[in-house]
Design a protein around this motif. Structure first.
Motif, mmCIF file in Angstrom:
data_model
loop_
_atom_site.group_PDB
_atom_site.id
_atom_site.type_symbol
_atom_site.label_atom_id
_atom_site.label_comp_id
_atom_site.label_asym_id
_atom_site.label_seq_id
_atom_site.Cartn_x
_atom_site.Cartn_y
_atom_site.Cartn_z
ATOM 1 N N SER A 29 0.867 -1.174 0.000
ATOM 2 C CA SER A 29 0.000 0.000 0.000
ATOM 3 C C SER A 29 0.905 1.225 0.000
ATOM 4 C CB SER A 29 -0.904 0.019 1.238
ATOM 5 O OG SER A 29 -1.798 -1.067 1.229
ATOM 6 N N GLY A 30 0.692 2.119 -0.942
ATOM 7 C CA GLY A 30 1.543 3.292 -1.051
ATOM 8 C C GLY A 30 0.735 4.570 -1.028
ATOM 9 N N THR A 31 1.311 5.611 -0.430
ATOM 10 C CA THR A 31 0.637 6.905 -0.424
ATOM 11 C C THR A 31 1.379 7.890 -1.319
ATOM 12 O OG1 THR A 31 1.825 8.017 1.389
ATOM 13 C CG2 THR A 31 0.056 6.469 1.992
ATOM 14 N N TRP A 32 0.635 8.858 -1.777
ATOM 15 C CA TRP A 32 1.213 9.962 -2.525
ATOM 16 C C TRP A 32 0.451 11.228 -2.171
ATOM 17 C CZ3 TRP A 32 -1.582 12.674 -6.393
ATOM 18 C CH2 TRP A 32 -2.843 12.144 -6.676
ATOM 19 N N ARG A 33 1.135 12.374 -2.327
ATOM 20 C CA ARG A 33 0.494 13.655 -2.022
ATOM 21 C C ARG A 33 0.520 14.579 -3.225
ATOM 22 N NH1 ARG A 33 1.552 18.792 0.519
ATOM 23 N NH2 ARG A 33 3.797 18.401 0.506
ATOM 24 N N LYS A 34 1.680 14.767 -3.846
ATOM 25 C CA LYS A 34 1.807 15.683 -4.981
ATOM 26 C C LYS A 34 2.095 14.962 -6.287
ATOM 27 C CE LYS A 34 3.448 19.772 -2.430
ATOM 28 N NZ LYS A 34 4.577 20.745 -2.297
ATOM 29 N N THR A 35 2.876 13.913 -6.239
ATOM 30 C CA THR A 35 3.296 13.216 -7.455
ATOM 31 C C THR A 35 2.393 12.029 -7.721
ATOM 32 O OG1 THR A 35 5.592 13.813 -6.969
ATOM 33 C CG2 THR A 35 5.228 12.109 -8.638
ATOM 34 N N PRO A 36 1.518 12.093 -8.735
ATOM 35 C CA PRO A 36 0.622 10.964 -9.016
ATOM 36 C C PRO A 36 1.429 9.711 -9.327
ATOM 37 C CG PRO A 36 -0.073 12.936 -10.204
ATOM 38 C CD PRO A 36 1.285 13.229 -9.643
ATOM 39 N N PRO A 37 0.993 8.570 -8.834
ATOM 40 C CA PRO A 37 1.744 7.329 -9.043
ATOM 41 C C PRO A 37 1.659 6.836 -10.473
ATOM 42 C CG PRO A 37 -0.309 6.901 -7.894
ATOM 43 C CD PRO A 37 -0.187 8.381 -7.990
ATOM 44 N N GLN A 46 -4.096 8.690 -1.879
ATOM 45 C CA GLN A 46 -3.628 10.072 -1.744
ATOM 46 C C GLN A 46 -3.817 10.498 -0.293
ATOM 47 O OE1 GLN A 46 -5.518 12.990 -4.260
ATOM 48 N NE2 GLN A 46 -3.844 14.452 -4.002
ATOM 49 N N THR A 47 -2.708 10.801 0.371
ATOM 50 C CA THR A 47 -2.742 11.038 1.813
ATOM 51 C C THR A 47 -1.790 12.162 2.192
ATOM 52 O OG1 THR A 47 -3.195 8.693 2.214
ATOM 53 C CG2 THR A 47 -2.432 9.983 4.092
ATOM 54 N N ASP A 48 -2.243 13.039 3.065
ATOM 55 C CA ASP A 48 -1.393 14.071 3.670
ATOM 56 C C ASP A 48 -1.272 13.742 5.151
ATOM 57 O OD1 ASP A 48 -0.146 16.289 4.721
ATOM 58 O OD2 ASP A 48 -1.490 17.763 3.813
ATOM 59 N N VAL A 49 -0.091 13.319 5.576
ATOM 60 C CA VAL A 49 0.083 12.875 6.963
ATOM 61 C C VAL A 49 -0.055 14.008 7.965
ATOM 62 C CG1 VAL A 49 1.488 10.859 6.415
ATOM 63 C CG2 VAL A 49 2.590 13.088 6.732
ATOM 64 N N LEU A 50 -0.031 15.252 7.491
ATOM 65 C CA LEU A 50 -0.195 16.386 8.393
ATOM 66 C C LEU A 50 -1.640 16.865 8.470
ATOM 67 C CD1 LEU A 50 3.024 18.451 7.565
ATOM 68 C CD2 LEU A 50 2.627 16.861 9.459
ATOM 69 N N ASP A 51 -2.526 16.214 7.729
ATOM 70 C CA ASP A 51 -3.944 16.559 7.758
ATOM 71 C C ASP A 51 -4.607 15.807 8.920
ATOM 72 O OD1 ASP A 51 -6.628 16.972 7.391
ATOM 73 O OD2 ASP A 51 -6.659 16.330 5.290
ATOM 74 N N PRO A 52 -5.126 16.526 9.923
ATOM 75 C CA PRO A 52 -5.701 15.843 11.098
ATOM 76 C C PRO A 52 -6.943 15.025 10.783
ATOM 77 C CG PRO A 52 -6.146 18.204 11.187
ATOM 78 C CD PRO A 52 -5.187 17.992 10.049
ATOM 79 N N VAL A 53 -7.578 15.268 9.631
ATOM 80 C CA VAL A 53 -8.782 14.500 9.290
ATOM 81 C C VAL A 53 -8.547 13.606 8.071
ATOM 82 C CG1 VAL A 53 -10.356 16.182 10.308
ATOM 83 C CG2 VAL A 53 -9.690 16.428 7.911
ATOM 84 N N ALA A 54 -7.300 13.288 7.796
ATOM 85 C CA ALA A 54 -6.991 12.406 6.669
ATOM 86 C C ALA A 54 -7.668 11.054 6.849
ATOM 87 C CB ALA A 54 -5.481 12.225 6.546
#
Length: 229
Positions: A29-37, A46-54
């Motif tokens: 399982s992989g996450t990305w924020r800006k660079t589409p896989p 698509q995940t932002d680890v700094l988003d409290p409601v991710a």
């Protein structure tokens, strides 16, 4: 077959590791924020680890390993770095890792033999000019690695890889001319800059059962620059 999660799997070391684990037959399982896989066979989020409601509802109930790859390399004279810049860097490199580990911890514990891999830099133990921001954040990561390895043993192993300059998009501005590439390679005893594959090979080993007696370590993969003079 095991299931691994890579935060920041769409480029650089994370992408290389995802490809390596997939080729070995594991679920990734992989996450990305800006660079589409651009890789098939990976469960992308698509995940932002700094988003409290991710949304983390996709985390599997059992996870064998977690790798936190997001980072930044900002090299500036110390007197030109604001406190806000230090805090922004710390948020990405340290708080993001903390958030991710806390979210994945129940699934890692459920595996009975989980592994967490974090990333530091050779610049923490070898002082380099203009590296105060990245060294401060990654120094915290090294401390976190040791503390968590003690707290989570024996069920979860925690290790940290400390590379030198590696040829990834993260370091693109430092390697954007043939002259820069040559000069940076010559600084290392092995006379080349690192490749993403150099680091992902080590990360793959640290995730595997073959490294089952290794925890709490800061492992340098730095072409010798950290220890050889």
């Amino acid at each position: 077959m095991k299931h691994y999660a890579i935060i920041g799997a769409s480029s650089g070391i994370g992408r290389s590791l995802a490809s390596r684990l997939k080729a070995a037959g594991h679920e990734v399982s992989g996450t990305w924020r800006k660079t589409p896989p651009e890789m098939d066979g990976i469960s992308w989020h698509q995940t932002d680890v700094l988003d409290p409601v991710a949304d983390y509802s996709w985390i599997p109930p059992v996870l064998h390993g977690l790798v936190y790859c997001p980072g930044a390399i900002q090299l500036k004279p110390f007197h030109r770095i604001s406190g806000d810049e230090f805090m922004k860097d710390y948020q990405l490199q340290v708080v993001g890792a903390i958030n991710a580990i806390q979210k994945f911890l129940p699934s890692l514990k459920a595996s009975g033999n989980g592994s967490v891999i974090l990333f530091s830099t050779v610049a923490v133990q070898s002082g380099f000019s203009f590296h105060s921001m990245v060294s401060a954040s990654k120094g915290a990561i090294e401390g976190l690695t040791r503390a968590l390895s003690a707290e989570l043993a024996p069920v979860i192993r925690v290790n940290c890889i400390a590379p030198s300059l590696t040829d990834t998009p993260l370091a693109s501005t430092l390697l954007n001319t043939p002259e820069k590439r040559l000069a940076n390679g010559e600084r290392h005893p092995l006379k080349r800059i690192g490749k993403a594959e150099d680091i992902s090979a080590l990360a793959s080993f640290l995730l595997s059962d073959e490294s089952g007696w290794i925890t709490g370590q800061i492992i340098h993969a730095d072409g010798g620059i950290g220890t050889i003079r």
